[in-house]
Design a protein around this motif. Structure first.
Motif, PDB file in Angstrom:
ATOM      1  N   GLU A   1      -4.200   7.097  -0.901  1.00  0.00           N
ATOM      2  CA  GLU A   1      -3.441   5.852  -0.971  1.00  0.00           C
ATOM      3  C   GLU A   1      -3.849   5.021  -2.162  1.00  0.00           C
TER       4      GLU A   1
ATOM      5  N   PHE B   1       0.051  -4.490   7.943  1.00  0.00           N
ATOM      6  CA  PHE B   1      -0.323  -3.072   8.018  1.00  0.00           C
ATOM      7  C   PHE B   1       0.742  -2.221   8.702  1.00  0.00           C
ATOM      8  N   ALA B   2       1.920  -2.784   8.856  1.00  0.00           N
ATOM      9  CA  ALA B   2       3.009  -1.991   9.436  1.00  0.00           C
ATOM     10  C   ALA B   2       3.559  -1.036   8.379  1.00  0.00           C
ATOM     11  N   THR B   3       4.073   0.104   8.839  1.00  0.00           N
ATOM     12  CA  THR B   3       4.757   1.031   7.937  1.00  0.00           C
ATOM     13  C   THR B   3       6.160   0.472   7.707  1.00  0.00           C
TER      14      THR B   3
ATOM     15  N   ILE C   1       3.248   0.673   3.100  1.00  0.00           N
ATOM     16  CA  ILE C   1       2.626  -0.129   4.152  1.00  0.00           C
ATOM     17  C   ILE C   1       2.535  -1.571   3.681  1.00  0.00           C
TER      18      ILE C   1
ATOM     19  N   ASP D   1       0.018  -7.157   4.620  1.00  0.00           N
ATOM     20  CA  ASP D   1      -0.244  -8.301   5.501  1.00  0.00           C
ATOM     21  C   ASP D   1      -0.264  -7.885   6.965  1.00  0.00           C
TER      22      ASP D   1
ATOM     23  N   LYS E   1       1.039   5.219   0.452  1.00  0.00           N
ATOM     24  CA  LYS E   1       0.184   6.253   1.026  1.00  0.00           C
ATOM     25  C   LYS E   1       0.896   7.607   1.062  1.00  0.00           C
ATOM     26  N   SER E   2       0.233   8.609   0.488  1.00  0.00           N
ATOM     27  CA  SER E   2       0.701   9.979   0.678  1.00  0.00           C
ATOM     28  C   SER E   2      -0.038  10.499   1.904  1.00  0.00           C
TER      29      SER E   2
ATOM     30  N   ILE F   1       0.878  -1.171   0.000  1.00  0.00           N
ATOM     31  CA  ILE F   1       0.000   0.000   0.000  1.00  0.00           C
ATOM     32  C   ILE F   1       0.918   1.225   0.000  1.00  0.00           C
TER      33      ILE F   1
ATOM     34  N   LEU G   1       6.053   9.782   0.625  1.00  0.00           N
ATOM     35  CA  LEU G   1       5.090   8.680   0.680  1.00  0.00           C
ATOM     36  C   LEU G   1       5.538   7.706   1.762  1.00  0.00           C
ATOM     37  N   ILE G   2       4.587   6.971   2.331  1.00  0.00           N
ATOM     38  CA  ILE G   2       4.996   5.836   3.163  1.00  0.00           C
ATOM     39  C   ILE G   2       4.534   4.550   2.487  1.00  0.00           C
TER      40      ILE G   2
END
Lengths: 427, 299
Positions: free
Chosen positions: A354, A418-420, A413, A416, A349-350, A347, A410-411
């Motif tokens: 996302e 949901f950790a960054t 993720i 599975d 995500k800005s 994923i 952006l990050i």
């Protein structure tokens, strides 16, 4: 400090980094203590803790070591935030550990900072970790670096030793092409020399104390990162629709100004649609504003009823426009315990939108100790920094990171856990 | 050149965080204690969505040992802002056998409210609870995130918190997990008071000086109320006091003070060097008391 004066203060966010045992926690403890931000109760607890451990001297470093695990190990293992204020400014310190395995914490602490304080033990000079801290500060776009050459008391406050370190550091920044503006201060954190007040023991030093520098470095929060002169960016976070009798057709686009300025009457363009309109009102709750600037949170009303939702970005009609793209080039710092997997669906995500994305290619890894590229080894593990090609399922509205730290980042993720697992800066 | 003050910047940051909660979660709530920090958070939420109403409820965990002024204020404040109020009762948790009342002189329902809170979260399926905790309050909180991840048991694992970069918050979670969100993480006690002053926010009368029947225990003035069993040598005196924080009566220390307006309170705080949590009996149990309670799911 009277009530009125306090309402006129500015905010400076800075990060501190240093190697093990170079006295970083002591320096922060000193800033908090000498600026009277330490309460008696906290100081008492530290005194007691020191006594129960058989330490004779009160260790100012204990004021900032938070969690039990770290106390047992005697090291700081995460980013900790500290606060202090002088009549001029309020300060937020992102205190990060200096160990090799914690590059990710330094990146986190640096991401919101306007200034980095880097500590060097005068006896050790510029070491590998100094280079890494400087590279990360530069990579994260921190405009100012203050180098505190610490433990001057251990070398009899010798100017020659200080000057040597300044030239070593300057040579390093030239070699690495560091863009941040650098200042040097000789200090003794333990004894307080040049921390809050100018030291009388180093008459050869004519510059400011650390606190004087922190109080005078240009800010405006955003201005330090150039947000004021940047092109307008307002990422839409939320659409306010009361649907009440009093406000039947009200529709406002809420968000935090990420760059530039917005005025009532301005023509704007919305991305990714490209539709244009005119600003009819800028609101902060009940208060109508004539203009908004980064980093204010506002809500904006437009003349035309156009389709805008969370994740869209409001930009100026002229000037540099954001990119709308599914292919992005970025510098990526990896945080996850598992190595980066090329071709895996992550994923992406800005700040406010996302999508699904893949890392198509790792071009090279950056050796942050030397700022050199290593193309041969492209396995990206925790704490590695790599240049990558990203491909996203939907177009992202972005800028280059040097242009805007919010819309340029952006990050990543893991779908599975949901950790960054990663942080990316658009090249 | 445009200048923004630290209070305006803090306000903008907090409003941004609150709007993120509304955008990223399905069933958020504000945990409302009646104290100044949760009042400020609720006020910020009001401003974040104006002229729409706050799109989530206020949740108050009532230990049954609250000051009556707190309860009156809570009801009035919720009505004024037009926000729905949900009350979780510790007394009910005791009556139904979910928790056991502590006994003895230092008994408090402060610890019991963790169970009531987790039961209330479960009952209403809240996936994000917004609270007024600040990082400057206590050392264990210095590393707390804006978006603090809790496992299905409501526990906080200090080693498993997500890094927070820029203003990019990751609120993704698995079934049963939830978040605590702290929009005023970066505020200090002084910032909170200054903001209340600048915004002219009404507060419970307990924050201003008033006459009260008190007694001293371990160097802290406590209210002489039936919910605290006094030791034989603890003498009740009438004092002019005010609260620096408001919680359950059993753990709210009272400050001897003549401050009857916000300016005086601010001057008093600027002059004092005793942290507000120093007045809270629950933190004094051990050096790492807060860390232990946080791991269990305390706020």
């Amino acid at each position: 400090m009277d009530s009125k004066g306090y309402l006129d203060m500015e905010l400076l966010r800075f990060t501190t980094a240093g190697s093990v045992d170079d006295g970083k926690s002591t320096l922060i403890g000193r800033l908090l203590y000498d600026s009277k931000s330490i309460f008696e109760y906290q100081l008492e607890a530290v005194k007691q803790a020191a006594a129960s451990r058989g330490n004779e001297e009160v260790n100012l470093a204990l004021l900032t070591d938070g969690l039990r695990a770290e106390r047992e190990q005697g090291i700081t293992i995460d980013v900790a935030y500290r606060y202090f204020a002088t009549p001029k400014r309020k300060f937020i310190i992102a205190d990060t550990p200096g160990h090799i395995q914690y590059t990710r914490n330094m990146v986190t602490g640096a991401s919101t900072a306007d200034l980095a304080v880097i500590l060097i033990d005068v006896r050790n000079g510029v070491v590998e970790q100094t280079v890494r801290h400087t590279c990360i500060a530069n990579l994260l776009g921190i405009p100012f670096i203050t180098v505190c050459v610490n433990k001057m008391d251990m070398v009899d406050f010798d100017q020659g030793r200080f000057d040597d370190i300044c030239s070593q550091f300057t040579a390093m920044t030239h070699r690495l092409g560091i863009k941040s503006e650098v200042r040097f201060i000789p200090v003794s954190a333990k004894h307080g020399d040049n921390v809050v007040d100018r030291s009388e023991r180093m008459p050869w030093y004519n510059g400011m104390s650390l606190l004087q520098l922190l109080e005078s470095i240009p800010i405006g929060g955003a201005a330090a990162s150039g947000a004021e002169s940047q092109p307008l960016r307002l990422p839409v976070q939320y659409v306010i629709r009361p649907i009440s009798d009093k406000f039947p057709d009200y529709r406002a686009y809420a968000g935090r100004m990420a760059g530039g300025a917005l005025h009532v009457g301005d023509r704007i363009r919305v991305y990714p649609s490209g539709l244009t309109s005119t600003v009819t009102a800028i609101m902060q709750a009940e208060k109508a504003l004539d203009e908004a600037h980064a980093p204010q949170s506002v809500s904006v009303l437009l003349e035309d009823d156009i389709d805008i939702s969370r994740g869209d970005c409001i930009a100026g009609i002229d000037g540099l426009q954001p990119q709308v793209s599914q292919s992005l080039e970025a510098m990526c710092c990896w945080f996850g315990p598992d190595a980066l997997q090329q071709g895996k669906r992550y994923i992406v995500k800005s700040a406010v939108s996302e999508t699904v994305g893949m890392i198509k290619r790792v071009e090279y890894k950056l050796d942050v100790n030397t700022l050199t590229e290593t193309a041969a080894d492209t396995e990206v593990n925790m704490n590695d920094i790599a240049r990558v090609q990203l491909r996203t399922a939907n177009p992202m509205v972005v800028d280059s990171y040097p242009c805007n730290r919010t819309t340029g980042s952006l990050i990543i993720i893991d779908p599975d856990s949901f950790a960054t697992v990663g942080a990316a800066m658009i090249v | 050149m445009f200048k923004i003050t630290h209070l305006q910047e803090l306000e903008s940051e907090s409003i941004y965080v609150i709007r993120e909660v509304a955008a990223q979660f399905e069933r958020p709530a504000i945990l409302f204690s009646g104290g100044k920090d949760s009042i400020v958070v609720t006020w910020l939420a009001y401003k974040a969505f104006y002229p729409a109403r706050i799109p989530f409820p206020l949740v108050h965990i009532d230990t049954g040992h609250n000051f009556k002024e707190t309860i009156e204020y809570r009801d009035r404040f919720a009505e004024r802002l037009g926000v729905r109020l949900i009350v979780g009762s510790v007394q009910e948790s005791i009556d139904t056998g979910r928790v056991k009342e502590e006994k003895g002189y230092n008994s408090s329902r402060n610890r019991l409210q963790t169970t009531t809170l987790l039961d209330t979260i479960e009952k209403y399926k809240f996936d994000a609870c917004i609270g007024g905790a600040r990082r400057d309050e206590e050392k264990a909180r210095a590393k707390e995130r804006f978006f603090s991840h809790r496992d299905e048991f409501g526990q906080w694992n200090p080693k498993n918190q997500r890094p927070e970069l820029w203003n990019n918050f990751n609120g993704k979670k698995n079934m049963g997990e939830h978040f605590r969100v702290f929009p005023i993480s970066n505020w200090t006690e002084m910032d909170v008071w200054q903001y209340i002053y600048a915004e002219n926010i009404e507060l419970p009368s307990l924050y201003f000086t008033h006459e009260r029947q008190c007694f001293m225990r371990d160097g802290v003035w406590l209210a002489a109320e039936p919910c605290i069993t006094r030791k034989p040598d603890e003498v009740v005196e009438t004092k002019r006091v005010r609260c620096r924080t408001i919680g359950d009566i059993t753990c709210t220390g009272l400050t001897i003070s003549e401050a009857d307006n916000l300016e005086d309170i601010i001057d008093e705080i600027a002059a004092t060097r005793v942290t507000e949590r120093g007045g809270r009996a629950d933190d004094r149990r051990s050096e790492t008391a807060m860390e232990d309670r946080k791991k269990e799911g305390y706020f």
